[in-house]
Scaffold this motif. Structure first.
Motif, PDB file in Angstrom:
ATOM      1  N   GLY A 153      15.495 -11.609   8.183  1.00 44.80           N
ATOM      2  CA  GLY A 153      14.198 -12.266   8.318  1.00 44.80           C
ATOM      3  C   GLY A 153      14.142 -13.177   9.528  1.00 44.80           C
ATOM      4  N   CYS A 154      15.216 -13.942   9.756  1.00 47.84           N
ATOM      5  CA  CYS A 154      15.277 -14.838  10.917  1.00 47.84           C
ATOM      6  C   CYS A 154      15.265 -14.050  12.228  1.00 47.84           C
ATOM      7  N   THR A 155      16.000 -12.938  12.243  1.00 47.08           N
ATOM      8  CA  THR A 155      16.039 -12.095  13.445  1.00 47.08           C
ATOM      9  C   THR A 155      14.658 -11.526  13.755  1.00 47.08           C
ATOM     10  N   CYS A 156      13.971 -11.045  12.714  1.00 49.25           N
ATOM     11  CA  CYS A 156      12.625 -10.478  12.899  1.00 49.25           C
ATOM     12  C   CYS A 156      11.637 -11.540  13.363  1.00 49.25           C
ATOM     13  N   LEU A 157      11.721 -12.726  12.774  1.00 50.86           N
ATOM     14  CA  LEU A 157      10.824 -13.812  13.167  1.00 50.86           C
ATOM     15  C   LEU A 157      11.071 -14.220  14.611  1.00 50.86           C
ATOM     16  N   LYS A 158      12.352 -14.332  14.964  1.00 55.16           N
ATOM     17  CA  LYS A 158      12.697 -14.689  16.337  1.00 55.16           C
ATOM     18  C   LYS A 158      12.198 -13.641  17.319  1.00 55.16           C
ATOM     19  N   ALA A 159      12.358 -12.357  16.966  1.00 48.76           N
ATOM     20  CA  ALA A 159      11.895 -11.273  17.837  1.00 48.76           C
ATOM     21  C   ALA A 159      10.384 -11.328  17.999  1.00 48.76           C
ATOM     22  N   LEU A 160       9.670 -11.624  16.900  1.00 43.96           N
ATOM     23  CA  LEU A 160       8.208 -11.703  16.953  1.00 43.96           C
ATOM     24  C   LEU A 160       7.756 -12.851  17.845  1.00 43.96           C
ATOM     25  N   LEU A 161       8.404 -14.015  17.707  1.00 46.67           N
ATOM     26  CA  LEU A 161       8.048 -15.171  18.527  1.00 46.67           C
ATOM     27  C   LEU A 161       8.368 -14.918  19.999  1.00 46.67           C
ATOM     28  N   ARG A 162       9.506 -14.293  20.264  1.00 48.57           N
ATOM     29  CA  ARG A 162       9.870 -13.975  21.644  1.00 48.57           C
ATOM     30  C   ARG A 162       8.881 -12.993  22.251  1.00 48.57           C
ATOM     31  N   PHE A 163       8.460 -11.997  21.465  1.00 52.46           N
ATOM     32  CA  PHE A 163       7.495 -11.022  21.963  1.00 52.46           C
ATOM     33  C   PHE A 163       6.158 -11.701  22.281  1.00 52.46           C
ATOM     34  N   ALA A 164       5.725 -12.612  21.402  1.00 50.07           N
ATOM     35  CA  ALA A 164       4.473 -13.332  21.635  1.00 50.07           C
ATOM     36  C   ALA A 164       4.563 -14.173  22.905  1.00 50.07           C
ATOM     37  N   PHE A 165       5.718 -14.819  23.100  1.00 51.61           N
ATOM     38  CA  PHE A 165       5.908 -15.623  24.302  1.00 51.61           C
ATOM     39  C   PHE A 165       5.888 -14.743  25.544  1.00 51.61           C
ATOM     40  N   MET A 166       6.562 -13.574  25.487  1.00 54.31           N
ATOM     41  CA  MET A 166       6.593 -12.661  26.632  1.00 54.31           C
ATOM     42  C   MET A 166       5.179 -12.192  26.984  1.00 54.31           C
ATOM     43  N   VAL A 167       4.384 -11.845  25.972  1.00 59.74           N
ATOM     44  CA  VAL A 167       3.006 -11.396  26.226  1.00 59.74           C
ATOM     45  C   VAL A 167       2.204 -12.513  26.889  1.00 59.74           C
ATOM     46  N   ALA A 168       2.311 -13.729  26.329  1.00 63.89           N
ATOM     47  CA  ALA A 168       1.597 -14.863  26.909  1.00 63.89           C
ATOM     48  C   ALA A 168       2.074 -15.126  28.337  1.00 63.89           C
ATOM     49  N   ASN A 169       3.367 -15.015  28.552  1.00 65.86           N
ATOM     50  CA  ASN A 169       3.965 -15.205  29.869  1.00 65.86           C
ATOM     51  C   ASN A 169       3.359 -14.243  30.886  1.00 65.86           C
ATOM     52  N   ASN A 170       3.271 -12.987  30.498  1.00 66.10           N
ATOM     53  CA  ASN A 170       2.697 -11.970  31.384  1.00 66.10           C
ATOM     54  C   ASN A 170       1.211 -12.194  31.628  1.00 66.10           C
ATOM     55  N   LEU A 171       0.500 -12.614  30.589  1.00 72.20           N
ATOM     56  CA  LEU A 171      -0.947 -12.800  30.706  1.00 72.20           C
ATOM     57  C   LEU A 171      -1.323 -13.938  31.650  1.00 72.20           C
ATOM     58  N   VAL A 172      -0.437 -14.913  31.816  1.00 70.50           N
ATOM     59  CA  VAL A 172      -0.745 -16.007  32.740  1.00 70.50           C
ATOM     60  C   VAL A 172      -0.061 -15.826  34.094  1.00 70.50           C
ATOM     61  N   ALA A 173       1.182 -15.324  34.097  1.00 69.33           N
ATOM     62  CA  ALA A 173       1.961 -15.291  35.340  1.00 69.33           C
ATOM     63  C   ALA A 173       1.493 -14.205  36.297  1.00 69.33           C
ATOM     64  N   ILE A 174       1.296 -12.986  35.792  1.00 69.62           N
ATOM     65  CA  ILE A 174       0.948 -11.881  36.696  1.00 69.62           C
ATOM     66  C   ILE A 174      -0.452 -12.039  37.277  1.00 69.62           C
ATOM     67  N   PRO A 175      -1.495 -12.331  36.468  1.00 72.57           N
ATOM     68  CA  PRO A 175      -2.808 -12.581  37.084  1.00 72.57           C
ATOM     69  C   PRO A 175      -2.796 -13.754  38.068  1.00 72.57           C
ATOM     70  N   SER A 176      -2.011 -14.796  37.762  1.00 74.09           N
ATOM     71  CA  SER A 176      -1.937 -15.942  38.675  1.00 74.09           C
ATOM     72  C   SER A 176      -1.337 -15.527  40.012  1.00 74.09           C
ATOM     73  N   TYR A 177      -0.274 -14.724  39.971  1.00 73.45           N
ATOM     74  CA  TYR A 177       0.352 -14.202  41.192  1.00 73.45           C
ATOM     75  C   TYR A 177      -0.678 -13.448  42.031  1.00 73.45           C
ATOM     76  N   VAL A 178      -1.427 -12.573  41.385  1.00 71.96           N
ATOM     77  CA  VAL A 178      -2.422 -11.773  42.098  1.00 71.96           C
ATOM     78  C   VAL A 178      -3.524 -12.664  42.679  1.00 71.96           C
ATOM     79  N   LEU A 179      -4.014 -13.615  41.884  1.00 72.88           N
ATOM     80  CA  LEU A 179      -5.117 -14.474  42.336  1.00 72.88           C
ATOM     81  C   LEU A 179      -4.682 -15.388  43.474  1.00 72.88           C
ATOM     82  N   TYR A 180      -3.482 -15.936  43.401  1.00 75.45           N
ATOM     83  CA  TYR A 180      -2.986 -16.757  44.507  1.00 75.45           C
ATOM     84  C   TYR A 180      -2.989 -15.959  45.815  1.00 75.45           C
TER      85      TYR A 180
END
Length: 370
Positions: free
Chosen positions: A12-39
Motif C-alpha cells: 500500500g505504501c509503495t502504491c501510494l508513493k508511486a501515485l504521488l510521484r506520478f502526480a508530481f511528475m505530471v505537474a512538473n511537466n505541465l509547468v516546466a515544459i510550457p514555461s521553457y517554450v514560452l520563455y
C-alpha cells in the motif's frame, strides 16, 4: 500463500508513493515544459539580434529541465557511481559519446550523471529514436536541436543524409560540443538475437551483454564534425568551420552503463520509484579522435572492438560487482556522483513559479481582451 498485514502495508505504501510521484511528475511537466517554450518565444527578438546569447539561455533552461528529470530518480534513491577516465577533463572540448543501450532509463541515467560535468548538458545534442518526438519531451528536444532518427533498412540511407544536413545546420551554429548516440540502434533485449545471428554468420564474437553496433551515424558524425587536420575528412563545409572557428570533434567517449544483476531501470520505474534504491554504474574511456580510423572498414573494426571491450567490462562487472582496473593498476577506482538537493529544489521551485507567472499573465491578457 496468505498475505500478512505487514506485506499489505508495504504494498500500500509503495502504491501510494508511486501515485504521488506520478502526480508530481505530471505537474512538473505541465509547468516546466510550457514555461521553457514560452520563455523562448518571448526571447525570439534576442535570437535575431544576438543568436549566441539566445542559445546560451536556451541551454541553461534545457539543463534545468534535464535536472528535473534527474531529480525524479535521485530522490527515489537511484544514484550513479562512475568508473574509468574522468570526463570532466574534456568537458569543454567537442566529443562524441558512444553508449550501450539496455532500457529507457539509460537516457535518464545520462541526464543525471552529466549534470556535474560543466557546460556539457546545455551544449549537447542527442540522437534518439524518432518515437521520442511524440513524447511530452519531444517539443523540448525539437527546439534544442536534437536529431530523431528513424530505424530500419528502408529509412537508413535517407536518415544518414538528414543527419548530415542536421549537423551542418545546427551543431556549430548553436555552439554544441557533445553529441550522444546509441550505436546499437535499439534496446539490448530487442536486438540481441538478431545481433548474435549476424555475428555467427560473419564469424564475429558472440556477445551477450551488448549487441554489435551499427556504423552509419558514427561515420556521418566523424565525417561532418572532425576538423580536416585530424584525419583528413571534411568537417561539414568551409562556411561552417569559418563561422564556428572550432577545433572540431576532439574525443570519442566510450560509455558503458551497468545495472546490478543486469536489471536495467526503465522510465516507468524512474518516474514511479517502486524499485528499491539502486546504484547504476557508468564506465568511461576516452579516445583521441585522431586515433579513430576514417575508412569505413577500419572504422567498423574499431567500433566493433569497443563493444567487444564493453562485453568484457560488463562480464567482469556482473561477476564481481566492479569494473576491472586499467592495465598496470592493481585496483579500479570509482567516484560517487552526487547532486545538490538544494539546487534541485531551487530548479523545481523556479519551474512552478514560472508556471504560476505565465498563468497570471494569460489570465490578465484574457481579461483585458474579453
Amino acid at each position: 500463500m496468505a498475505v500478512t498485514l505487514e506485506q499489505a502495508r508495504r504494498v500500500g505504501c509503495t502504491c501510494l508513493k508511486a501515485l504521488l510521484r506520478f502526480a508530481f511528475m505530471v505537474a512538473n511537466n505541465l509547468v516546466a515544459i510550457p514555461s521553457y517554450v514560452l520563455y523562448l518565444i518571448v526571447l525570439q527578438p534576442l535570437r535575431m539580434l544576438d543568436s549566441k546569447s539566445f542559445w546560451y539561455i536556451e541551454g541553461v533552461l534545457f539543463k534545468w529541465l534535464l535536472a528535473m528529470v534527474a531529480s525524479w530518480g535521485w530522490w527515489a534513491g537511484y544514484t550513479v557511481v562512475e568508473w574509468g577516465d574522468d570526463v570532466k577533463a574534456v568537458s569543454e572540448d567537442e566529443a562524441m559519446v558512444l553508449v550501450n543501450h539496455q532500457a529507457t532509463g539509460d537516457v535518464c541515467t545520462l541526464m543525471m550523471c552529466l549534470q556535474d560535468k560543466g557546460t556539457v548538458v546545455r551544449q549537447m545534442m542527442w540522437l534518439m529514436d524518432h518515437i521520442f518526438k511524440y513524447t511530452n519531451f519531444g517539443i523540448v528536444s525539437l527546439i534544442h536541436g536534437d536529431f530523431f532518427i528513424r530505424q530500419g533498412k528502408t529509412h537508413r540511407d535517407q536518415q544518414l543524409v538528414l543527419l548530415k544536413d542536421h549537423l551542418e545546420k545546427y551543431y556549430r551554429s548553436r555552439n554544441r560540443k557533445w553529441i550522444v548516440l546509441f550505436p546499437e540502434g535499439g534496446f539490448l533485449r530487442k536486438r540481441r538475437e538478431t545481433s548474435q545471428a549476424f555475428a555467427k554468420k560473419n564469424n564475429l564474437p558472440f556477445l551477450k551483454h551488448v549487441t554489435l553496433p551499427r556504423l552509419g551515424a558514427t561515420q556521418v558524425i566523424l565525417k561532418t564534425l572532425v576538423a580536416p587536420q585530424e584525419n583528413g575528412t571534411p568537417a561539414g563545409g568551409d562556411a561552417v568551420i569559418k563561422e564556428s572557428k572550432s577545433k572540431g570533434l576532439q574525443w570519442v567517449i566510450d560509455t558503458t552503463i551497468a545495472y546490478p544483476k543486469g536489471e536495467p531501470i526503465d522510465i516507468q520505474t524512474w518516474i514511479l520509484g517502486y524499485r528499491q534504491p539502486t546504484v547504476t554504474h557508468v564506465h568511461y574511456r576516452i579516445f583521441p579522435v585522431k586515433d579513430v580510423p576514417a575508412e569505413p572498414e577500419a572504422l567498423t573494426d574499431w567500433l566493433y572492438q569497443r563493444f567487444i571491450e564493453k562485453e568484457d567490462l560488463l562480464t567482469h562487472f556482473y561477476e564481481t560487482g566492479a569494473f576491472p582496473p586499467p592495465k598496470g593498476q592493481p585496483k579500479a577506482l570509482s567516484r560517487e556522483m552526487t547532486l545538490s538537493n538544494l539546487r534541485l529544489v531551487g530548479i523545481q521551485s523556479l519551474a512552478f513559479l514560472s508556471g504560476g507567472m505565465w498563468y497570471c499573465i494569460f489570465q490578465y491578457l484574457y481579461h483585458c481582451l474579453f
